[in-house]
Design a protein around this motif. Sequence first.
Motif, PDB file in Angstrom:
ATOM      1  N   VAL A  21       0.865  -1.175   0.000  1.00 58.85           N
ATOM      2  CA  VAL A  21       0.000   0.000   0.000  1.00 58.85           C
ATOM      3  C   VAL A  21       0.905   1.230   0.000  1.00 58.85           C
ATOM      4  N   ASN A  22       1.081   1.847  -1.164  1.00 58.18           N
ATOM      5  CA  ASN A  22       1.920   3.035  -1.284  1.00 58.18           C
ATOM      6  C   ASN A  22       1.079   4.289  -1.091  1.00 58.18           C
ATOM      7  N   VAL A  23       1.402   5.081  -0.067  1.00 59.00           N
ATOM      8  CA  VAL A  23       0.725   6.364   0.123  1.00 59.00           C
ATOM      9  C   VAL A  23       1.727   7.476  -0.195  1.00 59.00           C
ATOM     10  N   THR A  24       2.172   7.435  -1.453  1.00 58.76           N
ATOM     11  CA  THR A  24       3.157   8.388  -1.958  1.00 58.76           C
ATOM     12  C   THR A  24       2.665   8.928  -3.300  1.00 58.76           C
ATOM     13  N   PRO A  25       3.069  10.153  -3.664  1.00 57.66           N
ATOM     14  CA  PRO A  25       2.675  10.693  -4.969  1.00 57.66           C
ATOM     15  C   PRO A  25       3.568  10.238  -6.107  1.00 57.66           C
ATOM     16  N   ASP A  26       4.677   9.524  -5.780  1.00 54.57           N
ATOM     17  CA  ASP A  26       5.698   9.264  -6.793  1.00 54.57           C
ATOM     18  C   ASP A  26       6.187   7.824  -6.816  1.00 54.57           C
ATOM     19  N   SER A  27       5.338   6.888  -6.408  1.00 58.08           N
ATOM     20  CA  SER A  27       5.748   5.493  -6.458  1.00 58.08           C
ATOM     21  C   SER A  27       6.056   5.087  -7.896  1.00 58.08           C
ATOM     22  N   PHE A  28       7.103   4.255  -8.068  1.00 59.24           N
ATOM     23  CA  PHE A  28       7.466   3.827  -9.418  1.00 59.24           C
ATOM     24  C   PHE A  28       6.392   2.930 -10.018  1.00 59.24           C
ATOM     25  N   SER A  29       5.589   2.280  -9.179  1.00 56.67           N
ATOM     26  CA  SER A  29       4.714   1.222  -9.667  1.00 56.67           C
ATOM     27  C   SER A  29       3.256   1.621  -9.816  1.00 56.67           C
ATOM     28  N   ASP A  30       2.764   2.526  -8.961  1.00 57.73           N
ATOM     29  CA  ASP A  30       1.340   2.856  -9.040  1.00 57.73           C
ATOM     30  C   ASP A  30       1.060   4.358  -9.048  1.00 57.73           C
ATOM     31  N   GLY A  31       2.118   5.154  -9.232  1.00 58.81           N
ATOM     32  CA  GLY A  31       1.966   6.563  -9.559  1.00 58.81           C
ATOM     33  C   GLY A  31       1.094   7.395  -8.647  1.00 58.81           C
ATOM     34  N   GLY A  32       1.107   7.107  -7.346  1.00 53.91           N
ATOM     35  CA  GLY A  32       0.333   7.910  -6.414  1.00 53.91           C
ATOM     36  C   GLY A  32      -1.150   7.630  -6.432  1.00 53.91           C
ATOM     37  N   ARG A  33      -1.542   6.455  -6.934  1.00 52.46           N
ATOM     38  CA  ARG A  33      -2.959   6.123  -7.067  1.00 52.46           C
ATOM     39  C   ARG A  33      -3.699   6.122  -5.737  1.00 52.46           C
ATOM     40  N   TYR A  34      -2.993   5.793  -4.637  1.00 49.56           N
ATOM     41  CA  TYR A  34      -3.649   5.684  -3.340  1.00 49.56           C
ATOM     42  C   TYR A  34      -3.238   6.800  -2.388  1.00 49.56           C
ATOM     43  N   PHE A  35      -2.726   7.887  -2.996  1.00 47.01           N
ATOM     44  CA  PHE A  35      -2.222   9.012  -2.227  1.00 47.01           C
ATOM     45  C   PHE A  35      -3.285  10.074  -1.982  1.00 47.01           C
ATOM     46  N   ALA A  36      -4.386  10.023  -2.698  1.00 49.22           N
ATOM     47  CA  ALA A  36      -5.363  11.116  -2.689  1.00 49.22           C
ATOM     48  C   ALA A  36      -5.944  11.397  -1.314  1.00 49.22           C
ATOM     49  N   VAL A  50      -9.514  -8.630   0.693  1.00 51.34           N
ATOM     50  CA  VAL A  50     -10.512  -9.422  -0.030  1.00 51.34           C
ATOM     51  C   VAL A  50      -9.822 -10.311  -1.065  1.00 51.34           C
ATOM     52  N   GLU A  51      -8.766  -9.808  -1.677  1.00 46.79           N
ATOM     53  CA  GLU A  51      -8.046 -10.564  -2.697  1.00 46.79           C
ATOM     54  C   GLU A  51      -7.155 -11.652  -2.114  1.00 46.79           C
ATOM     55  N   GLY A  52      -6.961 -11.634  -0.785  1.00 44.67           N
ATOM     56  CA  GLY A  52      -6.213 -12.719  -0.158  1.00 44.67           C
ATOM     57  C   GLY A  52      -4.923 -12.350   0.526  1.00 44.67           C
ATOM     58  N   ALA A  53      -4.619 -11.058   0.659  1.00 45.91           N
ATOM     59  CA  ALA A  53      -3.389 -10.665   1.357  1.00 45.91           C
ATOM     60  C   ALA A  53      -3.436 -11.108   2.814  1.00 45.91           C
ATOM     61  N   HIS A  54      -2.297 -11.548   3.313  1.00 46.48           N
ATOM     62  CA  HIS A  54      -2.178 -11.950   4.717  1.00 46.48           C
ATOM     63  C   HIS A  54      -1.601 -10.838   5.587  1.00 46.48           C
ATOM     64  N   ILE A  55      -0.842  -9.944   4.971  1.00 44.91           N
ATOM     65  CA  ILE A  55      -0.144  -8.854   5.656  1.00 44.91           C
ATOM     66  C   ILE A  55      -0.286  -7.609   4.787  1.00 44.91           C
ATOM     67  N   LEU A  56      -0.436  -6.441   5.416  1.00 43.75           N
ATOM     68  CA  LEU A  56      -0.435  -5.169   4.700  1.00 43.75           C
ATOM     69  C   LEU A  56       0.858  -4.428   4.993  1.00 43.75           C
ATOM     70  N   ASP A  57       1.490  -3.887   3.956  1.00 40.36           N
ATOM     71  CA  ASP A  57       2.733  -3.139   4.109  1.00 40.36           C
ATOM     72  C   ASP A  57       2.509  -1.716   3.605  1.00 40.36           C
ATOM     73  N   ILE A  58       2.521  -0.756   4.515  1.00 40.84           N
ATOM     74  CA  ILE A  58       2.153   0.625   4.218  1.00 40.84           C
ATOM     75  C   ILE A  58       3.401   1.507   4.225  1.00 40.84           C
ATOM     76  N   GLY A  59       3.605   2.241   3.143  1.00 38.41           N
ATOM     77  CA  GLY A  59       4.798   3.077   3.047  1.00 38.41           C
ATOM     78  C   GLY A  59       4.490   4.468   2.541  1.00 38.41           C
ATOM     79  N   GLY A  60       5.192   5.457   3.066  1.00 36.73           N
ATOM     80  CA  GLY A  60       4.958   6.847   2.699  1.00 36.73           C
ATOM     81  C   GLY A  60       6.129   7.534   2.043  1.00 36.73           C
ATOM     82  N   GLU A  61       7.160   6.763   1.658  1.00 37.37           N
ATOM     83  CA  GLU A  61       8.313   7.350   0.964  1.00 37.37           C
ATOM     84  C   GLU A  61       8.744   6.414  -0.139  1.00 37.37           C
TER      85      GLU A  61
END
Length: 277
Positions: A21-36, A50-61
């Motif tokens: 879960v990238n909460v950044t405006p400049d992630s290389f992979s998802d382009g700030g999609r979840y930063f809003a 819901v998709e089956g993740a066992h662990i969530l990894d949240i990053g802001g940089e």
Amino acid sequence: MRWLTSRFEIALDRPKVMGIVNVTPDSFSDGGRYFASTRTAVAHCEKLLVEGAHILDIGGESSRPGTPPVPLDEERARVLPVLREAVLLGVPVSVDTYKPELMREALDLGCDIINDIWALRQPGAVDAIAAHPSCGVCLMHMHGEPETMQRRPMEGDAVPQVLAFLRSRSAALVARSIAEERIVWDAGTGFGKTVEQNFALLARQSELLADGRPLVAGWSRKSSLGAVTGQPVNERTAASVAAAVLAVERGARIVRVHDVRETVAALQVWAATVAQS
């Protein structure tokens, strides 16, 4: 095999999927999609579960090559509101940070795991982990630092160098009375390594398992996959899933991925095959 974390003892008899879960405006992979907004990021957390993740990894940089550091206050503002909601979702929550101040605040909120690309080498980082009774920690190998690491990648055989580094960092934690069961390793695919070195780490992954330490594999959408497939980052799902399955087949116990649904399905096929062998 288990991974001891703040609230959960994670059994690693079967591979676990860590959703990014990238909460950044400049992630290389998802382009700030979840930063809003916090709500957008939390909704993505819920979708990954819901998709089956066992662990969530949240990053802001972002740690993409060439990226300058993010000030602490800015990273804090991005990450903490999401963490407050994520720790209520009933699964282990990891925070991807190397800043000890944020580590402490995240752990105070109930975060379970610290995932540090610097392997707790920043001043005060080991102290933050040692002060907590049970949080999990992921130590990653990185050659250099994100802003310049791909300009001067490491030289020589990466496998023994990565292994020696991770052993050294683990020993530093154990010397501070941090239990072995709290520590997992990440070889740091793409962090200051050439394409050939990255694939050597995958091909010879068994050498990194000699100590019996659980291994996290982070191949999702990495540039090395683009180098061998010719695909841009937004078209690397199939390659990412293939790398995740290969890593698990070679002994990785956790895969850190963007494409949770596809990875979970592929691992179900792998598990069904292993069950018949």
